[in-house]
Scaffold this motif. Sequence first.
Motif, PDB file in Angstrom:
ATOM      1  N   PRO A  47      41.824  32.602  21.571  1.00 35.60           N
ATOM      2  CA  PRO A  47      42.197  31.324  20.949  1.00 35.60           C
ATOM      3  C   PRO A  47      43.553  31.350  20.253  1.00 35.60           C
ATOM      4  N   GLU A  48      43.897  32.463  19.624  1.00 34.92           N
ATOM      5  CA  GLU A  48      45.180  32.529  18.925  1.00 34.92           C
ATOM      6  C   GLU A  48      46.341  32.345  19.897  1.00 34.92           C
ATOM      7  N   PHE A  49      46.241  32.979  21.076  1.00 31.38           N
ATOM      8  CA  PHE A  49      47.285  32.806  22.082  1.00 31.38           C
ATOM      9  C   PHE A  49      47.273  31.386  22.636  1.00 31.38           C
ATOM     10  N   LEU A  50      46.095  30.862  22.906  1.00 28.52           N
ATOM     11  CA  LEU A  50      45.994  29.496  23.433  1.00 28.52           C
ATOM     12  C   LEU A  50      46.603  28.490  22.454  1.00 28.52           C
ATOM     13  N   ASN A  51      46.424  28.723  21.161  1.00 29.91           N
ATOM     14  CA  ASN A  51      47.039  27.853  20.166  1.00 29.91           C
ATOM     15  C   ASN A  51      48.564  27.959  20.212  1.00 29.91           C
ATOM     16  N   ALA A  52      49.069  29.174  20.380  1.00 34.19           N
ATOM     17  CA  ALA A  52      50.524  29.349  20.474  1.00 34.19           C
ATOM     18  C   ALA A  52      51.067  28.641  21.708  1.00 34.19           C
ATOM     19  N   ARG A  53      50.358  28.758  22.821  1.00 33.65           N
ATOM     20  CA  ARG A  53      50.828  28.094  24.045  1.00 33.65           C
ATOM     21  C   ARG A  53      50.714  26.572  23.936  1.00 33.65           C
ATOM     22  N   ALA A  54      49.693  26.099  23.221  1.00 36.71           N
ATOM     23  CA  ALA A  54      49.573  24.649  22.991  1.00 36.71           C
ATOM     24  C   ALA A  54      50.764  24.151  22.174  1.00 36.71           C
ATOM     25  N   ARG A  55      51.188  24.908  21.167  1.00 39.49           N
ATOM     26  CA  ARG A  55      52.356  24.505  20.377  1.00 39.49           C
ATOM     27  C   ARG A  55      53.592  24.407  21.274  1.00 39.49           C
ATOM     28  N   HIS A  56      53.749  25.402  22.149  1.00 39.67           N
ATOM     29  CA  HIS A  56      54.860  25.367  23.102  1.00 39.67           C
ATOM     30  C   HIS A  56      54.760  24.143  24.003  1.00 39.67           C
ATOM     31  N   ALA A  57      53.560  23.837  24.475  1.00 41.48           N
ATOM     32  CA  ALA A  57      53.369  22.692  25.370  1.00 41.48           C
ATOM     33  C   ALA A  57      53.727  21.383  24.672  1.00 41.48           C
ATOM     34  N   PHE A  58      53.382  21.253  23.405  1.00 44.82           N
ATOM     35  CA  PHE A  58      53.777  20.053  22.661  1.00 44.82           C
ATOM     36  C   PHE A  58      55.302  19.945  22.593  1.00 44.82           C
ATOM     37  N   ARG A  59      55.955  21.060  22.321  1.00 40.02           N
ATOM     38  CA  ARG A  59      57.415  21.043  22.183  1.00 40.02           C
ATOM     39  C   ARG A  59      58.101  20.653  23.491  1.00 40.02           C
ATOM     40  N   THR A  60      57.492  21.021  24.615  1.00 37.26           N
ATOM     41  CA  THR A  60      58.089  20.722  25.917  1.00 37.26           C
ATOM     42  C   THR A  60      57.534  19.441  26.524  1.00 37.26           C
ATOM     43  N   ARG A  61      56.744  18.707  25.753  1.00 33.77           N
ATOM     44  CA  ARG A  61      56.151  17.426  26.177  1.00 33.77           C
ATOM     45  C   ARG A  61      55.185  17.576  27.340  1.00 33.77           C
ATOM     46  N   ASP A  62      54.638  18.772  27.512  1.00 32.93           N
ATOM     47  CA  ASP A  62      53.603  18.965  28.531  1.00 32.93           C
ATOM     48  C   ASP A  62      52.247  18.770  27.850  1.00 32.93           C
ATOM     49  N   PHE A  63      51.902  17.505  27.602  1.00 33.16           N
ATOM     50  CA  PHE A  63      50.732  17.204  26.792  1.00 33.16           C
ATOM     51  C   PHE A  63      49.423  17.539  27.507  1.00 33.16           C
ATOM     52  N   ALA A  64      49.446  17.515  28.835  1.00 30.83           N
ATOM     53  CA  ALA A  64      48.241  17.898  29.582  1.00 30.83           C
ATOM     54  C   ALA A  64      47.942  19.383  29.382  1.00 30.83           C
ATOM     55  N   LEU A  65      48.991  20.207  29.418  1.00 29.86           N
ATOM     56  CA  LEU A  65      48.807  21.642  29.182  1.00 29.86           C
ATOM     57  C   LEU A  65      48.327  21.881  27.758  1.00 29.86           C
ATOM     58  N   ALA A  66      48.899  21.161  26.793  1.00 29.17           N
ATOM     59  CA  ALA A  66      48.468  21.304  25.391  1.00 29.17           C
ATOM     60  C   ALA A  66      46.986  20.995  25.268  1.00 29.17           C
ATOM     61  N   ALA A  67      46.551  19.909  25.912  1.00 31.01           N
ATOM     62  CA  ALA A  67      45.128  19.537  25.858  1.00 31.01           C
ATOM     63  C   ALA A  67      44.257  20.593  26.509  1.00 31.01           C
TER      64      ALA A  67
END
Length: 554
Positions: A293-313
């Motif tokens: 989960p800690e890594f998934l949260n980090a990748r979700a933050r990256h996805a938000f920054r790059t506007r890849d909202f589907a990946l963030a979800a």
Amino acid sequence: MNAAQAGRFRQALGLLQSGQRAQALSIAETLAGQAPQAADAWQLLGLCLADNGRQAQANAAFERALALLPGNAMVSRNYGVSLARHGKALRRQGQWEAAESVLRKALALSPEQASAWVDLGVVLRFLGRIDEALAAFRRAEGMLDQRGANALEVQNAINGVLADAGRPAEALAGARQLVALHPNHAPAHETLSNLLWENGAELAPGEDPLGEFRAAALAQPDNRALQLAFARTLMAARHAEEALAFLHPLRQREPGNALLDWFVADALDALQQHEQAAPLYAAAARGELGNLPEFLNARARHAFRTRDFALAADCAEKATRLDPRNQESWSHLGTAWRLAGDEREHWLCDYERLVGCVEVAPPPGFGDLTTFLQTLAATLDTMHNAKHEPMNQSVRGGTQTAGLLFGRDDAVIRAAEDALRTAVENWLAALPNDASHPFLSRKQRSVGFVGSWSVRLRSSGRHSNHIHSEGWASSAFYVSLPGSVLESGSESRDGWIQFGQPLEELGLDLSPRRVIQPKPGYLALFPSYMWHGTVPFDARESRLTVAFDMQPKM
């Protein structure tokens, strides 16, 4: 026991020592039945039951053995060791009060257990009983020194407790000594850097808080634990560029190391080099880290920054499945739902119903709320010893008290804790039940405090938008506020608390969902996964609050 039974006793002991717990227990149960007056049989049964996870029955067996042989040193020692193991397990599960009770009994039976004194120190520190924690750690340190054993972790903990106790100069001296004697010990460097970060302006003017840590990391390129700890500290101190440069030779030595790829991706992301970070996150996700989960949260933050909202979800949803109590994952999922126009955001956050703002009644012994708040403010002011905000916290332009606030041997703090608990319980009682909801489904009649502190913001100070990863419910209690905050209106909202606006570093253009004007004596309550922060203010006076995280208490 007769000769045959003694043979069976030795057989069971051998099975127990070789890890064959069930077979050992079967023999021990038979022996206790055959020789009910033999203390050794009951002691053996206690050992076997404890090893099979049946602690309550193990305790009863040990008590029977002690009744047959009152004061026997071996029975007392084995019973104490058994209880100490159980106490350690309770500590790791976060059952602090239960752990204290068990550990104290273990040490009453067998006081020579240094590790049990350490566990007791950890528990007492968590409960905010700083002086008792320090005494327990000192006891363990003395035992380990006497045996010539390694006391590094204990000494590092002592330095942390000294800081908690408002004795930063002693803590800093101890941390310097520990680093000088053990330059390869990463936790000691972390403690020293944190102490210098918060207190260096007064105790070590001009000294770089990371200087000693940096020198040790550069001098010991093969000390992986030290290297990773220093990289984490650089990121926490928002020194992403240096972290990236530092990590480069590590990745050259260990190409394809997913953990290092993750660290580098985080540094690149912080520097807004998102295109370079993306393939590193993707590569790391294909291995074991993809289920962390800690890594998934980090990748979700990256996805938000790059506007890849589907990946963030996707990342957030997977993290909540892996760890349904992960607060950051729920915050990300709620944000992804909001960006998608998904109504589940309102189900999850429900900013009107799940954000409470309640007045706290003055505790007994205080004539009115104003008197209580003035007394509490005077007490808290003595605890704000640091000159700088903590590393990697939401505070910007202010200070935060060290260690836990609640649990201290201070009448005013105890009174505040009791009054705030009552206010929380009244709020909880008015909330609905919802078995499908990540917050409401865990609701109980009361709470356990898992973190408590005070923040004093000065002019232009604020809390950046954040969540509380260790809590279930979180809070802000307003002790004293500048006149500009009390007088601010809907236009300026100086010093107000806001909910629903994500972490600024995510770069999302989202406005707050709800904003509340603080009032002295009022307590704001909300789910720990809910984004919240404060609006900066301009005033000569400070903005003083008490905050705490809670977990449901059965």
